[in-house]
Scaffold this motif. Sequence first.
Motif, mmCIF file in Angstrom:
data_model
loop_
_atom_site.group_PDB
_atom_site.id
_atom_site.type_symbol
_atom_site.label_atom_id
_atom_site.label_comp_id
_atom_site.label_asym_id
_atom_site.label_seq_id
_atom_site.Cartn_x
_atom_site.Cartn_y
_atom_site.Cartn_z
ATOM 1 N N MET A 221 0.858 -1.180 0.000
ATOM 2 C CA MET A 221 0.000 0.000 0.000
ATOM 3 C C MET A 221 0.897 1.234 0.000
ATOM 4 O O MET A 221 2.077 1.159 0.302
ATOM 5 C CB MET A 221 -0.932 0.007 1.218
ATOM 6 N N LYS A 222 0.345 2.381 -0.345
ATOM 7 C CA LYS A 222 1.080 3.648 -0.379
ATOM 8 C C LYS A 222 2.250 3.598 -1.371
ATOM 9 O O LYS A 222 3.288 4.220 -1.148
ATOM 10 C CB LYS A 222 1.593 4.020 1.017
ATOM 11 N N ALA A 223 2.085 2.897 -2.475
ATOM 12 C CA ALA A 223 3.167 2.790 -3.462
ATOM 13 C C ALA A 223 3.543 4.140 -4.052
ATOM 14 O O ALA A 223 4.686 4.354 -4.452
ATOM 15 C CB ALA A 223 2.765 1.840 -4.584
ATOM 16 N N PHE A 224 2.564 5.062 -4.115
ATOM 17 C CA PHE A 224 2.815 6.391 -4.687
ATOM 18 C C PHE A 224 3.038 7.434 -3.595
ATOM 19 O O PHE A 224 2.978 8.634 -3.844
ATOM 20 C CB PHE A 224 1.642 6.832 -5.564
ATOM 21 N N GLY A 225 3.270 6.977 -2.374
ATOM 22 C CA GLY A 225 3.369 7.894 -1.254
ATOM 23 C C GLY A 225 1.994 8.107 -0.652
ATOM 24 O O GLY A 225 0.994 7.565 -1.121
ATOM 25 N N SER A 226 1.923 8.879 0.397
ATOM 26 C CA SER A 226 0.658 9.133 1.065
ATOM 27 C C SER A 226 0.000 10.374 0.497
ATOM 28 O O SER A 226 0.531 11.039 -0.388
ATOM 29 C CB SER A 226 0.897 9.298 2.569
ATOM 30 N N GLY A 227 -1.188 10.684 0.997
ATOM 31 C CA GLY A 227 -1.855 11.927 0.628
ATOM 32 C C GLY A 227 -2.200 12.033 -0.836
ATOM 33 O O GLY A 227 -2.068 13.095 -1.440
ATOM 34 N N GLY A 228 -2.633 10.934 -1.445
ATOM 35 C CA GLY A 228 -3.073 10.988 -2.828
ATOM 36 C C GLY A 228 -1.945 10.907 -3.843
ATOM 37 O O GLY A 228 -2.128 11.258 -5.007
ATOM 38 N N GLY A 229 -0.765 10.423 -3.423
ATOM 39 C CA GLY A 229 0.316 10.225 -4.371
ATOM 40 C C GLY A 229 1.332 11.342 -4.400
ATOM 41 O O GLY A 229 1.649 11.901 -5.447
ATOM 42 N N ARG A 230 1.879 11.676 -3.235
ATOM 43 C CA ARG A 230 2.808 12.808 -3.155
ATOM 44 C C ARG A 230 4.108 12.567 -3.916
ATOM 45 O O ARG A 230 4.770 13.522 -4.331
ATOM 46 C CB ARG A 230 3.112 13.110 -1.686
ATOM 47 N N LEU A 231 4.493 11.311 -4.107
ATOM 48 C CA LEU A 231 5.739 11.040 -4.815
ATOM 49 C C LEU A 231 5.646 11.391 -6.296
ATOM 50 O O LEU A 231 6.665 11.482 -6.982
ATOM 51 C CB LEU A 231 6.127 9.563 -4.667
ATOM 52 N N LEU A 232 4.433 11.601 -6.782
ATOM 53 C CA LEU A 232 4.243 11.926 -8.191
ATOM 54 C C LEU A 232 4.371 13.424 -8.457
ATOM 55 O O LEU A 232 4.325 13.852 -9.611
ATOM 56 C CB LEU A 232 2.862 11.437 -8.653
ATOM 57 N N ASP A 233 4.531 14.208 -7.404
ATOM 58 C CA ASP A 233 4.576 15.668 -7.513
ATOM 59 C C ASP A 233 5.793 16.194 -6.763
ATOM 60 O O ASP A 233 5.885 16.070 -5.548
ATOM 61 C CB ASP A 233 3.291 16.256 -6.929
ATOM 62 N N ALA A 234 6.746 16.773 -7.487
ATOM 63 C CA ALA A 234 7.994 17.229 -6.866
ATOM 64 C C ALA A 234 7.750 18.246 -5.755
ATOM 65 O O ALA A 234 8.488 18.285 -4.767
ATOM 66 C CB ALA A 234 8.909 17.836 -7.927
ATOM 67 N N GLU A 235 6.699 19.069 -5.881
ATOM 68 C CA GLU A 235 6.435 20.099 -4.874
ATOM 69 C C GLU A 235 5.915 19.490 -3.569
ATOM 70 O O GLU A 235 6.099 20.068 -2.509
ATOM 71 C CB GLU A 235 5.424 21.114 -5.420
ATOM 72 N N LYS A 236 5.280 18.329 -3.664
ATOM 73 C CA LYS A 236 4.729 17.690 -2.475
ATOM 74 C C LYS A 236 5.617 16.553 -1.958
ATOM 75 O O LYS A 236 5.533 16.162 -0.804
ATOM 76 C CB LYS A 236 3.337 17.130 -2.786
#
Length: 331
Positions: A171-186
């Motif tokens: 779970m959380k493969a894209f990070g937490s909070g709706g996929g924070r790893l997909l956004d450099a700012e988050k």
Amino acid sequence: ADPKVRGNIGYALEGRRDKMIIQGHIGCWYNGESYERTRDLEKCKKGFEDLLGLLKTDHIEVGMIHIVDRAEEWDSIENSPFMDYVKQLKAEGKIQHIGLSSHNAEAALKAVKSGLIEVLMFSLNPAFDRLSSDVSAWDPEADKKMLPGIDPVRVELYDYCAQHGIAITVMKAFGSGGGRLLDAEKSPLHISLTVNQCLAYALAKPCVATAICGAKTIEEVQADLAYMHATDAEKDYATALNGQGEAVGSGDCTYCKHCAPCPQGIDIARVNELLDAAKASDKVPADIQKAYDALPHHASECTQCGTCEGRCPFDVPVQQRMKDAVNVFGK
């Protein structure tokens, strides 16, 4: 645990149940108003029977012991009536394998070493892997304690699972909070990873059986499925992560609602979501203020009991966040 969600899944499964592998939780139920994590045996039984009924099935493949994030919590349930119930479900064929979900490597490692756990649902991504098990992001010295590589406890956990045939469902493969790893700012890594890179990172570990992707739209489902046809270059996460040795901290609310239920009825996840949205602007947007005002219970009703923080898997300082919300929204 929301019956509407489970009912929708049950509807979608009709005619294709034999093609699906289902992992469902034991120890969560819907109390009529909100999700609740529990070890109360009667509630656990009711929640599980509701699950089977709404999914329109007589069994699930993996019965997941719901969220064990402290080693001492595992100690308290390992030889308990709760565990006896889980074993009974397996003996009756209502679950085929005993699983456990956790966000904490030390607790997960202790559980899998018991010999009872066949499947582990675990939060795994290139950021979480670099957070030391004994460091909180709210430690003022946290920046100086970030690991250059994967936390040794996680390494031991992954190796143990691989060596003993214990499958990890990520779970959380894209990070937490709706996929924070997909956004450099988050992203705590300060770079943007792609869906393909995140999935490749998780699936590269020999202990991992599957990465479970959350999605809000059909387009997001299609983006997840595109991994099946991605090239090696598109899956290459090593190049992107080169030089990104810093770890992600905890402390950020992911709006997962594991903190619920609040004794005062506050929707903590929603308050935190609106608070984050408000803080993103110099002035609180009118629509955000309106949405907050419309909540049936506000942060000012928080009694600072701390019950929510005991349930939170990400060490969110909820009590302080409620104070912040009062300062921002006025009540």
